[in-house]
Design a protein around this motif. Structure first.
Motif, PDB file in Angstrom:
ATOM      1  N   LEU A  14       0.843  -1.191   0.000  1.00  0.00           N
ATOM      2  CA  LEU A  14       0.000   0.000   0.000  1.00  0.00           C
ATOM      3  C   LEU A  14       0.877   1.239   0.000  1.00  0.00           C
ATOM      4  CD1 LEU A  14      -2.634  -1.057   2.679  1.00  0.00           C
ATOM      5  CD2 LEU A  14      -2.852  -1.187   0.197  1.00  0.00           C
ATOM      6  N   ALA A  15       0.746   2.019  -1.026  1.00  0.00           N
ATOM      7  CA  ALA A  15       1.515   3.263  -1.152  1.00  0.00           C
ATOM      8  C   ALA A  15       3.012   3.016  -0.973  1.00  0.00           C
ATOM      9  CB  ALA A  15       1.008   4.304  -0.163  1.00  0.00           C
ATOM     10  N   GLY A  16       3.486   1.928  -1.556  1.00  0.00           N
ATOM     11  CA  GLY A  16       4.910   1.627  -1.499  1.00  0.00           C
ATOM     12  C   GLY A  16       5.388   0.972  -0.223  1.00  0.00           C
ATOM     13  N   HIS A  17       4.472   0.642   0.671  1.00  0.00           N
ATOM     14  CA  HIS A  17       4.840   0.011   1.937  1.00  0.00           C
ATOM     15  C   HIS A  17       4.154  -1.343   2.059  1.00  0.00           C
ATOM     16  CE1 HIS A  17       6.688   3.702   3.377  1.00  0.00           C
ATOM     17  NE2 HIS A  17       5.629   4.352   2.909  1.00  0.00           N
ATOM     18  N   ALA A  18       4.931  -2.355   2.378  1.00  0.00           N
ATOM     19  CA  ALA A  18       4.365  -3.688   2.573  1.00  0.00           C
ATOM     20  C   ALA A  18       3.682  -3.735   3.938  1.00  0.00           C
ATOM     21  CB  ALA A  18       5.459  -4.739   2.495  1.00  0.00           C
ATOM     22  N   THR A  19       2.511  -4.309   3.959  1.00  0.00           N
ATOM     23  CA  THR A  19       1.787  -4.500   5.206  1.00  0.00           C
ATOM     24  C   THR A  19       1.089  -5.848   5.137  1.00  0.00           C
ATOM     25  OG1 THR A  19       0.250  -3.491   6.774  1.00  0.00           O
ATOM     26  CG2 THR A  19      -0.343  -3.359   4.453  1.00  0.00           C
ATOM     27  N   SER A  20       0.796  -6.412   6.280  1.00  0.00           N
ATOM     28  CA  SER A  20       0.060  -7.672   6.273  1.00  0.00           C
ATOM     29  C   SER A  20      -1.342  -7.413   6.797  1.00  0.00           C
ATOM     30  CB  SER A  20       0.773  -8.730   7.113  1.00  0.00           C
ATOM     31  OG  SER A  20       0.890  -8.313   8.446  1.00  0.00           O
ATOM     32  N   LEU A  21      -2.258  -8.214   6.301  1.00  0.00           N
ATOM     33  CA  LEU A  21      -3.665  -8.058   6.620  1.00  0.00           C
ATOM     34  C   LEU A  21      -4.216  -9.448   6.906  1.00  0.00           C
ATOM     35  CD1 LEU A  21      -6.092  -6.093   6.621  1.00  0.00           C
ATOM     36  CD2 LEU A  21      -6.306  -6.518   4.174  1.00  0.00           C
ATOM     37  N   ALA A  22      -4.860  -9.605   8.059  1.00  0.00           N
ATOM     38  CA  ALA A  22      -5.423 -10.896   8.451  1.00  0.00           C
ATOM     39  C   ALA A  22      -6.944 -10.801   8.446  1.00  0.00           C
ATOM     40  CB  ALA A  22      -4.914 -11.303   9.827  1.00  0.00           C
ATOM     41  N   LEU A  23      -7.567 -11.628   7.620  1.00  0.00           N
ATOM     42  CA  LEU A  23      -9.018 -11.685   7.514  1.00  0.00           C
ATOM     43  C   LEU A  23      -9.458 -13.145   7.435  1.00  0.00           C
ATOM     44  CD1 LEU A  23      -9.608  -9.027   4.697  1.00  0.00           C
ATOM     45  CD2 LEU A  23     -10.067  -8.722   7.127  1.00  0.00           C
ATOM     46  N   GLU A  24     -10.716 -13.375   7.731  1.00  0.00           N
ATOM     47  CA  GLU A  24     -11.281 -14.704   7.567  1.00  0.00           C
ATOM     48  C   GLU A  24     -11.351 -15.023   6.063  1.00  0.00           C
ATOM     49  OE1 GLU A  24     -12.440 -12.947  11.398  1.00  0.00           O
ATOM     50  OE2 GLU A  24     -12.512 -12.209   9.343  1.00  0.00           O
ATOM     51  N   PRO A  25     -11.219 -16.310   5.701  1.00  0.00           N
ATOM     52  CA  PRO A  25     -11.252 -16.679   4.277  1.00  0.00           C
ATOM     53  C   PRO A  25     -12.509 -16.189   3.561  1.00  0.00           C
ATOM     54  CG  PRO A  25     -10.515 -18.543   5.583  1.00  0.00           C
ATOM     55  CD  PRO A  25     -10.948 -17.470   6.556  1.00  0.00           C
ATOM     56  N   GLU A  26     -13.636 -16.147   4.254  1.00  0.00           N
ATOM     57  CA  GLU A  26     -14.871 -15.675   3.632  1.00  0.00           C
ATOM     58  C   GLU A  26     -14.777 -14.209   3.223  1.00  0.00           C
ATOM     59  OE1 GLU A  26     -15.811 -19.085   6.413  1.00  0.00           O
ATOM     60  OE2 GLU A  26     -14.587 -17.277   6.551  1.00  0.00           O
ATOM     61  N   PHE A  27     -14.082 -13.409   4.009  1.00  0.00           N
ATOM     62  CA  PHE A  27     -13.906 -12.000   3.652  1.00  0.00           C
ATOM     63  C   PHE A  27     -12.926 -11.853   2.495  1.00  0.00           C
ATOM     64  CE2 PHE A  27     -15.760 -11.212   7.881  1.00  0.00           C
ATOM     65  CZ  PHE A  27     -16.744 -10.314   7.514  1.00  0.00           C
ATOM     66  N   TRP A  28     -11.866 -12.673   2.479  1.00  0.00           N
ATOM     67  CA  TRP A  28     -10.952 -12.647   1.342  1.00  0.00           C
ATOM     68  C   TRP A  28     -11.708 -12.985   0.063  1.00  0.00           C
ATOM     69  CZ3 TRP A  28      -6.923  -9.922   1.507  1.00  0.00           C
ATOM     70  CH2 TRP A  28      -6.088  -9.867   2.625  1.00  0.00           C
ATOM     71  N   ALA A  29     -12.572 -13.997   0.115  1.00  0.00           N
ATOM     72  CA  ALA A  29     -13.347 -14.387  -1.069  1.00  0.00           C
ATOM     73  C   ALA A  29     -14.259 -13.256  -1.529  1.00  0.00           C
ATOM     74  CB  ALA A  29     -14.157 -15.652  -0.773  1.00  0.00           C
ATOM     75  N   ALA A  30     -14.903 -12.583  -0.586  1.00  0.00           N
ATOM     76  CA  ALA A  30     -15.784 -11.466  -0.934  1.00  0.00           C
ATOM     77  C   ALA A  30     -14.986 -10.324  -1.563  1.00  0.00           C
ATOM     78  CB  ALA A  30     -16.528 -10.982   0.302  1.00  0.00           C
ATOM     79  N   LEU A  31     -13.811 -10.046  -1.027  1.00  0.00           N
ATOM     80  CA  LEU A  31     -12.978  -8.982  -1.600  1.00  0.00           C
ATOM     81  C   LEU A  31     -12.480  -9.360  -2.984  1.00  0.00           C
ATOM     82  CD1 LEU A  31     -10.937  -7.887   1.548  1.00  0.00           C
ATOM     83  CD2 LEU A  31     -12.806  -6.636   0.447  1.00  0.00           C
ATOM     84  N   GLU A  32     -12.124 -10.619  -3.180  1.00  0.00           N
ATOM     85  CA  GLU A  32     -11.672 -11.070  -4.502  1.00  0.00           C
ATOM     86  C   GLU A  32     -12.792 -10.935  -5.532  1.00  0.00           C
ATOM     87  OE1 GLU A  32     -10.318 -14.978  -3.476  1.00  0.00           O
ATOM     88  OE2 GLU A  32      -8.323 -14.248  -2.898  1.00  0.00           O
ATOM     89  N   ARG A  33     -14.030 -11.280  -5.154  1.00  0.00           N
ATOM     90  CA  ARG A  33     -15.173 -11.120  -6.063  1.00  0.00           C
ATOM     91  C   ARG A  33     -15.395  -9.640  -6.390  1.00  0.00           C
ATOM     92  NH1 ARG A  33     -17.335 -15.111  -2.767  1.00  0.00           N
ATOM     93  NH2 ARG A  33     -18.487 -13.569  -1.542  1.00  0.00           N
ATOM     94  N   ALA A  34     -15.318  -8.793  -5.378  1.00  0.00           N
ATOM     95  CA  ALA A  34     -15.507  -7.356  -5.585  1.00  0.00           C
ATOM     96  C   ALA A  34     -14.436  -6.803  -6.516  1.00  0.00           C
ATOM     97  CB  ALA A  34     -15.490  -6.616  -4.250  1.00  0.00           C
ATOM     98  N   ALA A  35     -13.205  -7.207  -6.314  1.00  0.00           N
ATOM     99  CA  ALA A  35     -12.110  -6.741  -7.174  1.00  0.00           C
ATOM    100  C   ALA A  35     -12.346  -7.180  -8.612  1.00  0.00           C
ATOM    101  CB  ALA A  35     -10.774  -7.270  -6.655  1.00  0.00           C
ATOM    102  N   ALA A  36     -12.733  -8.429  -8.801  1.00  0.00           N
ATOM    103  CA  ALA A  36     -13.001  -8.928 -10.155  1.00  0.00           C
ATOM    104  C   ALA A  36     -14.158  -8.167 -10.795  1.00  0.00           C
ATOM    105  CB  ALA A  36     -13.290 -10.421 -10.116  1.00  0.00           C
TER     106      ALA A  36
END
Length: 69
Positions: free
Chosen positions: A11-33
């Motif tokens: 993000l903005a040239g800085h690496a960061t880690s983000l922890a979410l439940e797999p269901e939220f990752w799936a929802a974000l992936e669908r939204a991005a697509a």
């Protein structure tokens, strides 16, 4: 829900880690697509619009708001 899944994003040239439940990752992936964005691009947009809310919370709220219509 299953346990948290951690991913690294740049993000903005800085690496960061983000922890979410797999269901939220799936929802974000669908939204991005749906919006023709990369997952990192979508998370960057969420980051820019989140205000004082923690990034993980902002991602969850975004996914829930999108699911609600």
């Amino acid at each position: 829900m299953a346990g948290l899944k951690k991913r690294s994003v740049n993000l903005a040239g800085h690496a960061t880690s983000l922890a979410l439940e797999p269901e939220f990752w799936a929802a974000l992936e669908r939204a991005a697509a749906d919006e023709a964005l990369s997952l990192a691009g979508l998370i960057q947009r969420i980051d820019l619009e989140r205000g004082d809310r923690p990034l993980a919370s902002a991602c969850r709220v975004f996914a829930l708001a999108r699911a609600a219509g």
